[in-house]
Design an enzyme around this catalytic site. Structure first.
Site, mmCIF file in Angstrom:
data_model
loop_
_atom_site.group_PDB
_atom_site.id
_atom_site.type_symbol
_atom_site.label_atom_id
_atom_site.label_comp_id
_atom_site.label_asym_id
_atom_site.label_seq_id
_atom_site.Cartn_x
_atom_site.Cartn_y
_atom_site.Cartn_z
ATOM 1 N N CYS A 250 1.328 -0.118 17.924
ATOM 2 C CA CYS A 250 1.804 0.583 19.109
ATOM 3 C C CYS A 250 3.177 1.191 18.831
ATOM 4 O O CYS A 250 4.042 0.548 18.247
ATOM 5 C CB CYS A 250 1.925 -0.276 20.360
ATOM 6 S SG CYS A 250 0.370 -0.942 20.928
ATOM 7 N N ARG B 99 1.592 3.972 13.860
ATOM 8 C CA ARG B 99 1.668 2.610 14.385
ATOM 9 C C ARG B 99 0.448 2.233 15.217
ATOM 10 O O ARG B 99 0.304 1.088 15.645
ATOM 11 C CB ARG B 99 2.934 2.441 15.231
ATOM 12 C CG ARG B 99 4.204 2.631 14.446
ATOM 13 C CD ARG B 99 5.410 2.468 15.329
ATOM 14 N NE ARG B 99 5.478 1.140 15.897
ATOM 15 C CZ ARG B 99 6.053 0.101 15.315
ATOM 16 N NH1 ARG B 99 6.618 0.244 14.146
ATOM 17 N NH2 ARG B 99 6.056 -1.082 15.891
ATOM 18 N N TRP C 208 -2.311 0.694 19.581
ATOM 19 C CA TRP C 208 -3.221 -0.037 18.703
ATOM 20 C C TRP C 208 -3.720 -1.195 19.556
ATOM 21 O O TRP C 208 -2.958 -2.081 19.937
ATOM 22 C CB TRP C 208 -2.462 -0.546 17.484
ATOM 23 C CG TRP C 208 -3.336 -1.122 16.421
ATOM 24 C CD1 TRP C 208 -3.994 -0.446 15.435
ATOM 25 C CD2 TRP C 208 -3.646 -2.506 16.220
ATOM 26 N NE1 TRP C 208 -4.684 -1.333 14.635
ATOM 27 C CE2 TRP C 208 -4.489 -2.592 15.092
ATOM 28 C CE3 TRP C 208 -3.301 -3.689 16.879
ATOM 29 C CZ2 TRP C 208 -4.985 -3.803 14.600
ATOM 30 C CZ3 TRP C 208 -3.796 -4.888 16.398
ATOM 31 C CH2 TRP C 208 -4.626 -4.937 15.265
ATOM 32 N N ASN D 17 5.052 -2.516 23.691
ATOM 33 C CA ASN D 17 4.490 -2.875 22.390
ATOM 34 C C ASN D 17 4.704 -4.362 22.217
ATOM 35 O O ASN D 17 5.822 -4.849 22.372
ATOM 36 C CB ASN D 17 5.225 -2.099 21.287
ATOM 37 C CG ASN D 17 4.909 -2.620 19.895
ATOM 38 O OD1 ASN D 17 3.816 -3.123 19.656
ATOM 39 N ND2 ASN D 17 5.852 -2.496 18.990
ATOM 40 N N GLY D 18 3.637 -5.098 21.913
ATOM 41 C CA GLY D 18 3.756 -6.545 21.731
ATOM 42 C C GLY D 18 2.647 -7.240 22.478
ATOM 43 O O GLY D 18 1.632 -6.619 22.835
ATOM 44 N N GLU E 254 -4.778 -5.149 -5.521
ATOM 45 C CA GLU E 254 -4.178 -4.041 -4.773
ATOM 46 C C GLU E 254 -5.055 -2.787 -4.855
ATOM 47 O O GLU E 254 -5.238 -2.078 -3.865
ATOM 48 C CB GLU E 254 -2.756 -3.788 -5.298
ATOM 49 C CG GLU E 254 -2.031 -2.590 -4.729
ATOM 50 C CD GLU E 254 -1.886 -2.600 -3.212
ATOM 51 O OE1 GLU E 254 -2.173 -3.607 -2.563
ATOM 52 O OE2 GLU E 254 -1.514 -1.546 -2.659
ATOM 53 N N LYS F 279 -6.630 -0.893 -1.570
ATOM 54 C CA LYS F 279 -6.377 0.523 -1.262
ATOM 55 C C LYS F 279 -7.701 1.254 -1.058
ATOM 56 O O LYS F 279 -7.862 2.038 -0.133
ATOM 57 C CB LYS F 279 -5.597 1.132 -2.425
ATOM 58 C CG LYS F 279 -4.479 2.026 -2.118
ATOM 59 C CD LYS F 279 -3.178 1.489 -1.650
ATOM 60 C CE LYS F 279 -3.157 0.452 -0.591
ATOM 61 N NZ LYS F 279 -1.845 -0.082 -0.317
ATOM 62 N N GLU G 224 -9.399 0.212 2.278
ATOM 63 C CA GLU G 224 -8.789 0.644 3.544
ATOM 64 C C GLU G 224 -8.858 2.147 3.765
ATOM 65 O O GLU G 224 -8.991 2.577 4.907
ATOM 66 C CB GLU G 224 -7.368 0.115 3.704
ATOM 67 C CG GLU G 224 -6.331 0.690 2.789
ATOM 68 C CD GLU G 224 -4.932 0.164 3.126
ATOM 69 O OE1 GLU G 224 -4.164 -0.010 2.189
ATOM 70 O OE2 GLU G 224 -4.611 -0.063 4.297
ATOM 71 N N HIS H 185 -18.607 -16.155 -13.081
ATOM 72 C CA HIS H 185 -18.776 -17.385 -12.311
ATOM 73 C C HIS H 185 -19.395 -17.108 -10.936
ATOM 74 O O HIS H 185 -19.146 -17.846 -9.988
ATOM 75 C CB HIS H 185 -17.428 -18.107 -12.173
ATOM 76 C CG HIS H 185 -16.884 -18.551 -13.486
ATOM 77 N ND1 HIS H 185 -17.400 -19.607 -14.194
ATOM 78 C CD2 HIS H 185 -15.899 -18.036 -14.264
ATOM 79 C CE1 HIS H 185 -16.747 -19.736 -15.339
ATOM 80 N NE2 HIS H 185 -15.823 -18.788 -15.398
ATOM 81 N N LYS I 17 0.092 0.607 10.934
ATOM 82 C CA LYS I 17 1.025 0.392 9.824
ATOM 83 C C LYS I 17 1.775 -0.931 9.928
ATOM 84 O O LYS I 17 1.947 -1.628 8.954
ATOM 85 C CB LYS I 17 2.025 1.539 9.757
ATOM 86 C CG LYS I 17 2.974 1.405 8.589
ATOM 87 C CD LYS I 17 2.857 2.546 7.640
ATOM 88 C CE LYS I 17 3.641 2.336 6.385
ATOM 89 N NZ LYS I 17 2.783 2.013 5.240
HETATM 90 C C1 F6R Z 1 -2.033 -1.933 2.994
HETATM 91 C C2 F6R Z 1 -0.909 -2.235 3.861
HETATM 92 C C3 F6R Z 1 -0.835 -3.577 4.491
HETATM 93 C C4 F6R Z 1 0.623 -4.052 4.566
HETATM 94 C C5 F6R Z 1 0.723 -5.349 5.380
HETATM 95 C C6 F6R Z 1 2.133 -5.891 5.377
HETATM 96 O O1 F6R Z 1 -1.906 -0.658 2.432
HETATM 97 O O2 F6R Z 1 -0.062 -1.408 4.092
HETATM 98 O O3 F6R Z 1 -1.636 -4.508 3.831
HETATM 99 O O4 F6R Z 1 1.092 -4.243 3.265
HETATM 100 O O5 F6R Z 1 0.302 -5.108 6.675
HETATM 101 O O6 F6R Z 1 3.017 -4.978 5.945
HETATM 102 P P1 F6R Z 1 4.580 -5.107 5.732
HETATM 103 O O7 F6R Z 1 4.851 -4.869 4.299
HETATM 104 O O8 F6R Z 1 5.192 -4.060 6.621
HETATM 105 O O9 F6R Z 1 4.957 -6.501 6.147
#
Ligand code: F6R
Length: 594
Positions: free
Chosen positions: A2, A27, A71, A97-98, A468, A472, A475, A491, A589
């Site tokens: 949000c 967000r 969100w 937001n929250g 990682e 990527k 997502e 395994h 995000k």
């Molecule tokens: C994936 C991604 C998320 C963040 C996670 C932690 O691309 O961006 O997995 O890494 O939500 O976010 P931060 O780093 O802001 O605590």
């Protein structure tokens, strides 16, 4: 998770709010809306969907207003659950937001008193509670309301008879932008960059009153306080796409600069953390998602350079582990600095007596207030939901920290430290060489875009890079992907390998290289297409269906380069599938709920 924005000033308020919301859309993007006080009325427009699909007609141009991009947490994405919310009399409007933990009991009490609710959200109760508490003084009724809320909140409220924004913050970010003859408030500083770079960061428990001329802030004890105004060193262009089709691509391409900026001033004179103050005989890394993957890479870096045993925990799990006798030096990673699980884990680590350090990209973010030490990645604002340059700069900071810790522990000589630093200096140029090769990497993604499952395998320091790479791809391309230590496939996961299941194998010339060749041979024998990323080698050329060889680099520093290849791989695979790369479905995000 949000985004909220508020404006008081002479500009076209509708335009300012929409601009701010566009900058905050990363967000959350389930719905959006604005409420504008105009001619002593509150005008509300809100709807499910993206900001670009909304606000077709003209919005009022004056005099103050609030906006929200959502969100969904309580209540599914729907018009009725979109913010802003009004009270029964339509005098008051709020954005939030929250999560309000005690919203059920407040809602029941308000319902008994005759209030009618139009949404399924927790947030709507705030407007009605202010209405219930209102006795002619808007600020007073707002303060009373905030004291009755439990949970996390950044709230902005307006009243149709008042020319002020009243705002409160607790565990959800909120910053005030100080302009000339205008003032603003937003979840995040980049939303304000078009108007000002002078920012006041609110603290938990703060309540503020904002008009176009003044800003007053009270702390949790209701004492009038001064919060320092800080000057942002980000520019508007940093928050724009600058000719790239997506923020993600722009941010991938910004990595040479982000690495350079994160090293700047630190290679010759590292002053961020003085390890001689601490007695460090073990280290734990705590974070979520991509930031946790940086922690896993950190484990290998610290064990090699600083010769200290390390563990890695995911924030949401750490809080519920039984507290052990030992109190390792604890390093948190959070791009946003607002991830609730990580902020809460920092509190828990303090409770357990650990010395704590946060690595974050956002000035004055919540986590910075929970830890003993802070070090900032200098990546600039990251707008694409998928983390790219912030991961890279987190890993860069890890090298610097490991070198400093190694020196402080007396396990690293000055010469060795200088050699490591020389390698760091070469990284921006090597990343650039990979970026220059983007078309070649793009071509290799055709087969990946047709796959339903993809495995990523690596060993040692490149095992977390495999994790990682898989994250990527999942997502942004919505393709199921899993990262494994290369030796683990046999395994169990081998049962899934067919000629339709590409395996991306990360192979560098470290002590595991021969074993990795063996693992790749085993995969190729199952007819799975093998995509190799790693150091140039004849054997690999023979075994792989596709290959990309990175510029020469010692294995310890290879994660930076390997990961850039995987970022581009995920990006171009998603691009072929026409995915919404900067705003993948169901994601936001900054995750400020548990
Ligand atoms: C994936 C991604 C998320 C963040 C996670 C932690 O691309 O961006 O997995 O890494 O939500 O976010 P931060 O780093 O802001 O605590």
């Amino acid at each position: 998770m949000c985004g909220i924005v508020g404006y008081a000033g002479p500009k076209n308020v509708g335009d300012v709010l929409i601009r701010g919301l566009e900058r905050l859309e990363y967000r959350g993007y389930d719905s959006a809306g604005v409420a504008i006080r105009s001619d002593d009325e509150i005008y509300v427009q809100k709807k499910k969907g993206r900001i670009s699909d909304l606000f077709q007609g003209d919005l009022p141009t004056e005099s103050l207003g609030i906006g929200h991009t959502r969100w969904a947490t309580h209540g599914k994405p729907a018009d009725k659950n979109a913010h802003p919310f009004l009270d029964c009399q339509e005098n008051i409007s709020i954005v939030h937001n929250g999560i309000i933990d005690n919203f059920n009991s407040i809602r029941d009490e308000l319902t008994e008193k005759g209030h009618e609710f139009s949404s399924e959200t927790d947030s709507e109760i705030i407007a009605h509670l202010i209405e219930e508490n209102y006795d002619g003084d808007f600020l007073k009724s707002f303060k009373k309301t905030i004291r009755e809320l439990e949970g996390s909140y950044a709230v902005v409220a307006i009243h149709k008879g008042s020319d002020e924004l009243v705002v409160a913050r607790n565990q959800s970010p909120l910053v005030i932008g100080i302009g000339s003859g205008e003032n603003l408030v937003a979840s995040d500083a980049p939303a304000l960059l078009d108007y000002t770079k002078n920012i006041k960061y609110l603290q938990d428990g703060d309540i503020a009153r904002i008009t176009n001329q003044e800003v007053e802030i009270w702390d949790e004890d209701n004492t009038l306080v001064e919060r320092e105004t800080k000057r942002l060193n980000w520019d508007v262009e940093d928050a724009e796409k600058g000719g790239y089709e997506h923020f993600m691509l722009k941010e991938i391409f910004e990595q040479p600069k982000a690495i350079h900026d994160s090293l700047l001033g630190r290679l010759n004179n590292f002053e961020d953390v003085d390890f001689s103050k601490y007695d460090v005989d073990s280290v734990q890394f705590i974070a979520c998602g991509t930031s946790a993957h940086a922690g896993y890479v950190g484990r290998y870096i610290f064990e090699k350079i600083a010769k200290v045993p390390c563990t890695v925990e995911v924030s949401s799990e750490y809080r519920y582990t039984s507290s052990s006798e030992s109190s390792p030096f604890t390093i948190f990673f959070s791009q946003s600095g607002e991830t609730l699980d990580t902020v809460a884990a920092a509190r828990e680590a303090n409770r357990r007596g650990c010395d704590t350090l946060a690595v974050t990209n956002v000035l004055d973010s919540s986590i910075t207030r929970e830890v003993d030490e802070v070090i900032y990645t200098q990546a600039g604002p990251e707008i694409g939901v998928a983390a790219t340059k912030t991961f890279t700069t987190q890993v860069i900071i890890l090298y610097l920290l490991a070198i400093e810790l190694g020196l402080a522990r007396g396990v690293l000589s000055k010469d060795e430290a200088e050699n490591y630093k020389d390698e760091l200096r070469t990284l921006p140029r090597k990343v650039e060489r990979i970026l220059d090769d983007k078309e070649r990497i793009k071509k290799k993604t055709k087969r990946l875009a047709e796959a339903e499952d993809i495995f990523f395998v690596g060993r040692n320091i490149n095992y977390p890079v495999a994790l990682e790479g898989a994250l990527k791809l999942k997502e942004i391309a919505y393709i199921h992907a899993a990262g494994y230590p290369a030796g683990e496939l046999k395994h169990g996961p081998f049962a899934l390998l067919t000629e339709e299941t590409p395996v991306i194998a990360l192979a560098v010339r470290d002590q595991t290289f021969e074993k990795m060749l063996g693992n790749i041979g085993e995969i190729a024998a199952r007819d799975s297409p093998v995509f190799v990323v790693g150091d140039e080698n004849k054997e690999l050329k023979k075994l792989a269906d596709e290959r990309y060889f990175i510029p020469k680099v010692p294995p310890l520093f290879s994660p930076i380069l390997m990961n850039v290849v995987l970022q581009l791989t995920a990006y171009y695979t998603a691009y072929r599938l026409d995915r919404d790369i900067d705003k993948p479905r169901n994601l936001a995000k900054s995750v400020t709920v548990e």
